[in-house]
Scaffold this motif. Structure first.
Motif, PDB file in Angstrom:
ATOM      1  N   GLN A   1       0.826  -1.206   0.000  1.00  0.00           N
ATOM      2  CA  GLN A   1       0.000   0.000   0.000  1.00  0.00           C
ATOM      3  C   GLN A   1       0.865   1.262   0.000  1.00  0.00           C
ATOM      4  O   GLN A   1       0.587   2.214  -0.718  1.00  0.00           O
ATOM      5  CB  GLN A   1      -0.951  -0.003   1.203  1.00  0.00           C
ATOM      6  CG  GLN A   1      -1.965  -1.114   1.166  1.00  0.00           C
ATOM      7  CD  GLN A   1      -2.786  -1.116  -0.107  1.00  0.00           C
ATOM      8  OE1 GLN A   1      -3.270  -0.072  -0.546  1.00  0.00           O
ATOM      9  NE2 GLN A   1      -2.941  -2.278  -0.713  1.00  0.00           N
ATOM     10  N   GLN A   2       1.932   1.236   0.784  1.00  0.00           N
ATOM     11  CA  GLN A   2       2.797   2.413   0.848  1.00  0.00           C
ATOM     12  C   GLN A   2       3.551   2.631  -0.462  1.00  0.00           C
ATOM     13  O   GLN A   2       3.766   3.767  -0.884  1.00  0.00           O
ATOM     14  CB  GLN A   2       3.764   2.311   2.026  1.00  0.00           C
ATOM     15  CG  GLN A   2       4.142   3.676   2.525  1.00  0.00           C
ATOM     16  CD  GLN A   2       4.798   3.655   3.869  1.00  0.00           C
ATOM     17  OE1 GLN A   2       6.009   3.803   3.919  1.00  0.00           O
ATOM     18  NE2 GLN A   2       4.032   3.478   4.929  1.00  0.00           N
ATOM     19  N   CYS A   3       3.937   1.543  -1.133  1.00  0.00           N
ATOM     20  CA  CYS A   3       4.574   1.667  -2.454  1.00  0.00           C
ATOM     21  C   CYS A   3       3.638   2.364  -3.436  1.00  0.00           C
ATOM     22  O   CYS A   3       4.061   3.235  -4.205  1.00  0.00           O
ATOM     23  CB  CYS A   3       4.966   0.295  -2.996  1.00  0.00           C
ATOM     24  SG  CYS A   3       6.418  -0.426  -2.212  1.00  0.00           S
ATOM     25  N   LEU A   4       2.376   1.988  -3.408  1.00  0.00           N
ATOM     26  CA  LEU A   4       1.404   2.598  -4.317  1.00  0.00           C
ATOM     27  C   LEU A   4       1.179   4.065  -3.976  1.00  0.00           C
ATOM     28  O   LEU A   4       1.108   4.918  -4.874  1.00  0.00           O
ATOM     29  CB  LEU A   4       0.088   1.822  -4.280  1.00  0.00           C
ATOM     30  CG  LEU A   4       0.167   0.390  -4.803  1.00  0.00           C
ATOM     31  CD1 LEU A   4      -1.143  -0.333  -4.582  1.00  0.00           C
ATOM     32  CD2 LEU A   4       0.560   0.374  -6.273  1.00  0.00           C
ATOM     33  N   ARG A   5       1.103   4.379  -2.686  1.00  0.00           N
ATOM     34  CA  ARG A   5       0.931   5.777  -2.286  1.00  0.00           C
ATOM     35  C   ARG A   5       2.166   6.602  -2.648  1.00  0.00           C
ATOM     36  O   ARG A   5       2.056   7.754  -3.068  1.00  0.00           O
ATOM     37  CB  ARG A   5       0.622   5.872  -0.790  1.00  0.00           C
ATOM     38  CG  ARG A   5      -0.788   5.376  -0.446  1.00  0.00           C
ATOM     39  CD  ARG A   5      -1.197   5.740   0.970  1.00  0.00           C
ATOM     40  NE  ARG A   5      -0.356   5.137   1.979  1.00  0.00           N
ATOM     41  CZ  ARG A   5      -0.603   3.964   2.572  1.00  0.00           C
ATOM     42  NH1 ARG A   5      -1.675   3.275   2.237  1.00  0.00           N
ATOM     43  NH2 ARG A   5       0.205   3.499   3.497  1.00  0.00           N
ATOM     44  N   TYR A   6       3.340   6.021  -2.491  1.00  0.00           N
ATOM     45  CA  TYR A   6       4.592   6.701  -2.850  1.00  0.00           C
ATOM     46  C   TYR A   6       4.610   7.002  -4.352  1.00  0.00           C
ATOM     47  O   TYR A   6       4.906   8.125  -4.763  1.00  0.00           O
ATOM     48  CB  TYR A   6       5.781   5.824  -2.457  1.00  0.00           C
ATOM     49  CG  TYR A   6       7.123   6.410  -2.789  1.00  0.00           C
ATOM     50  CD1 TYR A   6       7.709   7.354  -1.956  1.00  0.00           C
ATOM     51  CD2 TYR A   6       7.821   6.009  -3.914  1.00  0.00           C
ATOM     52  CE1 TYR A   6       8.955   7.891  -2.252  1.00  0.00           C
ATOM     53  CE2 TYR A   6       9.066   6.537  -4.220  1.00  0.00           C
ATOM     54  CZ  TYR A   6       9.620   7.475  -3.376  1.00  0.00           C
ATOM     55  OH  TYR A   6      10.851   8.000  -3.683  1.00  0.00           O
ATOM     56  N   ALA A   7       4.266   6.005  -5.163  1.00  0.00           N
ATOM     57  CA  ALA A   7       4.237   6.201  -6.620  1.00  0.00           C
ATOM     58  C   ALA A   7       3.216   7.268  -6.996  1.00  0.00           C
ATOM     59  O   ALA A   7       3.473   8.108  -7.860  1.00  0.00           O
ATOM     60  CB  ALA A   7       3.936   4.885  -7.326  1.00  0.00           C
ATOM     61  N   ALA A   8       2.069   7.243  -6.340  1.00  0.00           N
ATOM     62  CA  ALA A   8       1.042   8.249  -6.626  1.00  0.00           C
ATOM     63  C   ALA A   8       1.533   9.646  -6.271  1.00  0.00           C
ATOM     64  O   ALA A   8       1.274  10.605  -7.000  1.00  0.00           O
ATOM     65  CB  ALA A   8      -0.234   7.923  -5.855  1.00  0.00           C
ATOM     66  N   SER A   9       2.275   9.769  -5.176  1.00  0.00           N
ATOM     67  CA  SER A   9       2.768  11.092  -4.789  1.00  0.00           C
ATOM     68  C   SER A   9       3.797  11.612  -5.795  1.00  0.00           C
ATOM     69  O   SER A   9       3.876  12.814  -6.031  1.00  0.00           O
ATOM     70  CB  SER A   9       3.358  11.070  -3.380  1.00  0.00           C
ATOM     71  OG  SER A   9       4.619  10.457  -3.353  1.00  0.00           O
ATOM     72  N   LEU A  10       4.578  10.718  -6.387  1.00  0.00           N
ATOM     73  CA  LEU A  10       5.547  11.142  -7.400  1.00  0.00           C
ATOM     74  C   LEU A  10       4.861  11.580  -8.680  1.00  0.00           C
ATOM     75  O   LEU A  10       5.372  12.430  -9.411  1.00  0.00           O
ATOM     76  CB  LEU A  10       6.530  10.012  -7.706  1.00  0.00           C
ATOM     77  CG  LEU A  10       7.507   9.645  -6.603  1.00  0.00           C
ATOM     78  CD1 LEU A  10       8.367   8.476  -7.037  1.00  0.00           C
ATOM     79  CD2 LEU A  10       8.372  10.830  -6.235  1.00  0.00           C
ATOM     80  N   ALA A  11       3.710  10.987  -8.963  1.00  0.00           N
ATOM     81  CA  ALA A  11       2.992  11.310 -10.193  1.00  0.00           C
ATOM     82  C   ALA A  11       2.075  12.525 -10.031  1.00  0.00           C
ATOM     83  O   ALA A  11       1.519  13.006 -11.013  1.00  0.00           O
ATOM     84  CB  ALA A  11       2.168  10.099 -10.639  1.00  0.00           C
ATOM     85  N   GLU A  12       1.936  12.999  -8.813  1.00  0.00           N
ATOM     86  CA  GLU A  12       1.046  14.121  -8.536  1.00  0.00           C
ATOM     87  C   GLU A  12       1.515  15.367  -9.276  1.00  0.00           C
ATOM     88  O   GLU A  12       2.684  15.724  -9.238  1.00  0.00           O
ATOM     89  CB  GLU A  12       1.034  14.400  -7.029  1.00  0.00           C
ATOM     90  CG  GLU A  12       0.000  15.379  -6.580  1.00  0.00           C
ATOM     91  CD  GLU A  12      -1.411  14.877  -6.753  1.00  0.00           C
ATOM     92  OE1 GLU A  12      -2.292  15.714  -6.986  1.00  0.00           O
ATOM     93  OE2 GLU A  12      -1.629  13.663  -6.668  1.00  0.00           O
TER      94      GLU A  12
END
Length: 109
Positions: free
Chosen positions: A83-94
């Motif tokens: 879950q944290q990997c997905l949130r991290y990736a989403a934050s980079l794509a923001e």
């Protein structure tokens, strides 16, 4: 990261560095399971200092591997890691848009 982190890893984790801004920004969440250390996987973001990169986990999910299958194939991972990997990736794509300001001084050539 542990107190035994390399000087370069400590630099990456210091306030003002890009890694610090991404991993610890109050605008994002605290990515306490994501580590960045130049001595591990050439400095790619990893899960809890293991040789499992965020990119690998995101790629597995993107290619339809279920969380159950990921955990079975990577027994050192925990569901919160994924879950944290997905949130991290989403934050980079923001998208971050900075307001445009007109220059206050005329530029001459």
């Amino acid at each position: 990261m542990s107190g035994l982190a390399s000087p370069k890893a400590q630099e990456l984790q210091s306030p003002g560095s890009r890694a610090y801004d991404i991993l610890r920004s109050p605008l994002n969440m605290n990515f306490n399971r994501i580590t960045v250390d130049p001595a591990i996987m050439q400095g790619k973001p990893c899960v809890r200092g293991m040789r499992i990169t965020v990119g690998l986990v995101v790629n597995l999910v993107a290619n339809s591997m279920s969380v159950t299958d990921i955990l079975r194939n990577y027994p050192n991972l925990e569901e919160e890691d994924i879950q944290q990997c997905l949130r991290y990736a989403a934050s980079l794509a923001e998208d971050r848009i900075a307001p445009y300001e007109e220059p206050t001084v005329a530029l001459h050539r």
